[in-house]
Enzyme design. Structure first.
Site, PDB file in Angstrom:
ATOM      1  N   TYR A 129       0.821  -1.214   0.000  1.00 40.50           N
ATOM      2  CA  TYR A 129       0.000   0.000   0.000  1.00 40.50           C
ATOM      3  C   TYR A 129       0.857   1.268   0.000  1.00 40.50           C
ATOM      4  O   TYR A 129       0.428   2.306  -0.477  1.00 40.50           O
ATOM      5  CB  TYR A 129      -0.918   0.034   1.236  1.00 40.50           C
ATOM      6  CG  TYR A 129      -2.245  -0.640   1.029  1.00 40.50           C
ATOM      7  CD1 TYR A 129      -2.310  -1.993   0.747  1.00 40.50           C
ATOM      8  CD2 TYR A 129      -3.434   0.066   1.125  1.00 40.50           C
ATOM      9  CE1 TYR A 129      -3.532  -2.623   0.568  1.00 40.50           C
ATOM     10  CE2 TYR A 129      -4.657  -0.552   0.954  1.00 40.50           C
ATOM     11  CZ  TYR A 129      -4.691  -1.900   0.671  1.00 40.50           C
ATOM     12  OH  TYR A 129      -5.914  -2.513   0.496  1.00 40.50           O
ATOM     13  N   LYS A 140       2.924 -15.191   2.162  1.00 47.28           N
ATOM     14  CA  LYS A 140       3.257 -16.040   1.016  1.00 47.28           C
ATOM     15  C   LYS A 140       4.771 -16.255   1.034  1.00 47.28           C
ATOM     16  O   LYS A 140       5.495 -15.801   0.134  1.00 47.28           O
ATOM     17  CB  LYS A 140       2.807 -15.367  -0.295  1.00 47.28           C
ATOM     18  CG  LYS A 140       1.333 -15.523  -0.598  1.00 47.28           C
ATOM     19  CD  LYS A 140       0.929 -16.923  -1.069  1.00 47.28           C
ATOM     20  CE  LYS A 140       1.340 -17.163  -2.503  1.00 47.28           C
ATOM     21  NZ  LYS A 140       0.954 -18.559  -2.920  1.00 47.28           N
ATOM     22  N   ASP A 165      -3.088 -17.932   0.232  1.00 46.75           N
ATOM     23  CA  ASP A 165      -4.086 -18.532  -0.663  1.00 46.75           C
ATOM     24  C   ASP A 165      -4.834 -19.653   0.052  1.00 46.75           C
ATOM     25  O   ASP A 165      -6.058 -19.767  -0.035  1.00 46.75           O
ATOM     26  CB  ASP A 165      -3.446 -19.022  -1.980  1.00 46.75           C
ATOM     27  CG  ASP A 165      -2.236 -19.929  -1.773  1.00 46.75           C
ATOM     28  OD1 ASP A 165      -1.692 -19.960  -0.643  1.00 46.75           O
ATOM     29  OD2 ASP A 165      -1.837 -20.610  -2.736  1.00 46.75           O
ATOM     30  N   ASP A 204      -6.558  -7.046   3.726  1.00 43.22           N
ATOM     31  CA  ASP A 204      -7.665  -6.396   3.023  1.00 43.22           C
ATOM     32  C   ASP A 204      -8.570  -7.455   2.400  1.00 43.22           C
ATOM     33  O   ASP A 204      -9.793  -7.435   2.565  1.00 43.22           O
ATOM     34  CB  ASP A 204      -7.091  -5.464   1.948  1.00 43.22           C
ATOM     35  CG  ASP A 204      -8.173  -4.731   1.178  1.00 43.22           C
ATOM     36  OD1 ASP A 204      -9.132  -4.249   1.814  1.00 43.22           O
ATOM     37  OD2 ASP A 204      -8.071  -4.659  -0.063  1.00 43.22           O
ATOM     38  N   ASP A 213     -12.457  -9.234   3.856  1.00 44.17           N
ATOM     39  CA  ASP A 213     -13.707  -9.235   3.079  1.00 44.17           C
ATOM     40  C   ASP A 213     -14.275 -10.652   2.996  1.00 44.17           C
ATOM     41  O   ASP A 213     -15.487 -10.857   3.103  1.00 44.17           O
ATOM     42  CB  ASP A 213     -13.473  -8.709   1.653  1.00 44.17           C
ATOM     43  CG  ASP A 213     -13.696  -7.201   1.543  1.00 44.17           C
ATOM     44  OD1 ASP A 213     -13.536  -6.503   2.568  1.00 44.17           O
ATOM     45  OD2 ASP A 213     -14.031  -6.731   0.442  1.00 44.17           O
TER      46      ASP A 213
HETATM   47  C1  IPM Z   1     -10.580  -1.308   3.437  1.00 42.64           C
HETATM   48  C2  IPM Z   1     -10.785  -0.661   2.105  1.00 42.64           C
HETATM   49  C3  IPM Z   1      -9.621   0.292   1.816  1.00 42.64           C
HETATM   50  C4  IPM Z   1      -8.366  -0.521   1.726  1.00 42.64           C
HETATM   51  C5  IPM Z   1      -9.806   1.193   0.587  1.00 42.64           C
HETATM   52  C6  IPM Z   1     -11.087   2.001   0.660  1.00 42.64           C
HETATM   53  C7  IPM Z   1      -8.632   2.097   0.394  1.00 42.64           C
HETATM   54  O1  IPM Z   1     -10.926  -1.629   1.123  1.00 42.64           O
HETATM   55  O2  IPM Z   1     -10.466  -0.584   4.446  1.00 42.64           O
HETATM   56  O3  IPM Z   1     -10.576  -2.532   3.512  1.00 42.64           O
HETATM   57  O4  IPM Z   1      -8.033  -1.068   0.657  1.00 42.64           O
HETATM   58  O5  IPM Z   1      -7.677  -0.626   2.736  1.00 42.64           O
HETATM   59 MG    MG Z   2     -11.028  -3.596   1.856  1.00 45.61          MG
END
Ligand code: IPM
Ligand code: MG
Length: 370
Positions: free
Chosen positions: A143, A194, A227, A251, A255
């Site tokens: 990042y 990884k 993975d 990240d 999700d």
């Molecule tokens: C998160 C989001 C952010 C990230 C974006 C909005 C920059 O996806 O907080 O998970 O990638 O960190």
């Molecule tokens: Mg995110």
């Protein structure tokens, strides 16, 4: 008498302002009914800040964020700012706050409420009772790594570069957060990288292993390749207690873990920095979901992730575990009573709006605090 806690609210874009509005109502309720009071200041971030102030976060807002006892952020981004240059995108505002406040540890709990086991896309027996904590490194890795950019080569083709980079202290400080959390939970940490492909992943693995042996030998410890971890999160998520991983894997894996709980609309997060000389820890709380521009302004958004983020603030920034419990138990009660925004709706439930969800939570708080 204790002074008021100073909060900075950054509602941002899309559904951000709506979901933050419900936190305001809980704060008003707490002012009246609980021992703690807050001073809330509000500023712009993301697209809203681009439109009004010419940058996704202004210097003045960053200063306010650093001075606040805690920051609560809604969401940033939306198609309206698709054409904005990369360096000015709404997301850059959030990334700058994380970096400037040095919020290196991002705590993303994935907890499946009993009432929501059927809202998950996974089978009920796979997710029922799920309680994982993902600790994502937040200020390093790909990042922020240098060099980065897009360049045009002499032959006219283009080349995009990002750099994955971690140092020993960066790995150690986030791993410590994970081990400390595990001690208060099921005492298990799984470190994810990884290391079979990336040197930075190999370093990660070696450093976390060393730290474990030196400082946390009593914590049950394992490694997993990222993975495989993605696969395990949808196959058997309950095998995990605390997962510690880098910025990009965190990240993605958070999700994936979110969907196991029923909806991204349910997941809170806390981003914490290191304590300063006075013991103060910089902190920003935000729901894991995004700005959901498709439903913005329609009263359809699920405010629970933001309300649960506020509960995390009470717990981690202000040591108000009882008040945090009250909100978390309130959310549980509201869900058990069948109140559902669209993202978690199912057969037999009552579809409610953002503010009706807030009404239901306030009623639950009132009955519990009475
Ligand atoms: C998160 C989001 C952010 C990230 C974006 C909005 C920059 O996806 O907080 O998970 O990638 O960190
Ligand atoms: Mg995110």
């Amino acid at each position: 008498m204790a002074s008021n806690k100073k909060l900075l609210f950054l509602p941002g874009d899309g559904i951000g302002p709506e979901v933050m509005g419900e936190v305001r109502r809980v704060i008003d309720w707490m002012d009246k009914r609980r021992a703690v009071t807050f001073d809330v200041e509000e500023r712009l971030v993301g697209g809203a800040a681009i439109d009004a102030e010419g940058a996704p976060v202004s210097d003045a807002t960053v200063d306010k964020a650093m001075a606040a006892d805690a920051v609560l952020l809604g969401a940033v981004g939306g198609p309206k700012w698709d054409e904005v240059p990369f360096e000015l995108k709404p997301e850059r505002g959030l990334l700058r706050l994380r970096k400037d406040m040095e919020l290196f540890a991002n705590l993303r709990p994935a907890l499946c409420f009993d009432a929501l086991v059927d809202a998950s896309s996974l089978k009920a027996e796979v997710v029922s009772g799920l309680d994982i904590m993902i600790v994502r490194e937040l200020t390093g890795g790909v990042y922020f790594g240098e060099p980065r950019g897009i360049e045009t080569l002499p032959d006219g083709t283009r080349r995009g570069v990002n750099t994955q980079v971690y140092t020993t202290p960066e790995i150690q400080r986030v791993a410590r957060v994970a081990f400390d959390l595990a001690r208060k939970r099921q005492n298990r940490v799984c470190s994810v990288e990884k290391s079979n492909v990336m040197e930075s992943g190999l370093l990660w693995r070696e450093e976390v292993t060393k730290l474990h042996a030196a400082e946390y030998p009593e914590v049950e410890f394992s490694h997993m390749l990222a993975d495989n971890c993605a696969m395990q999160l949808v196959r058997a998520p309950k095998q995990f207690d605390v997962i510690v991983t880098d910025n990009l894997f965190g990240d993605m894996l958070s999700d994936a873990a979110a969907m196991a709980t029923g909806s991204l609309g349910m997941l809170p997060s806390a981003s914490l920095g290191a304590a300063d000389a006075s013991g103060r820890i910089p902190a920003l709380y935000e729901p894991v979901h995004g700005s959901a521009p498709d439903i913005a302004g329609q009263g359809k958004a699920n405010p629970l992730a933001t309300l649960l983020s506020f509960a995390m603030m009470l717990r981690y920034s202000f040591d108000l575990a009882e008040d945090a419990d009250l909100i978390e138990k309130g959310v549980e009660a509201v869900l058990a009573a069948g109140h559902r925004t669209g993202d978690i709706a199912g057969p037999g439930s009552t579809l409610v709006s953002t503010s009706q969800m807030g009404d239901a939570l306030l009623a639950a708080l009132e009955s519990r605090a009475a």
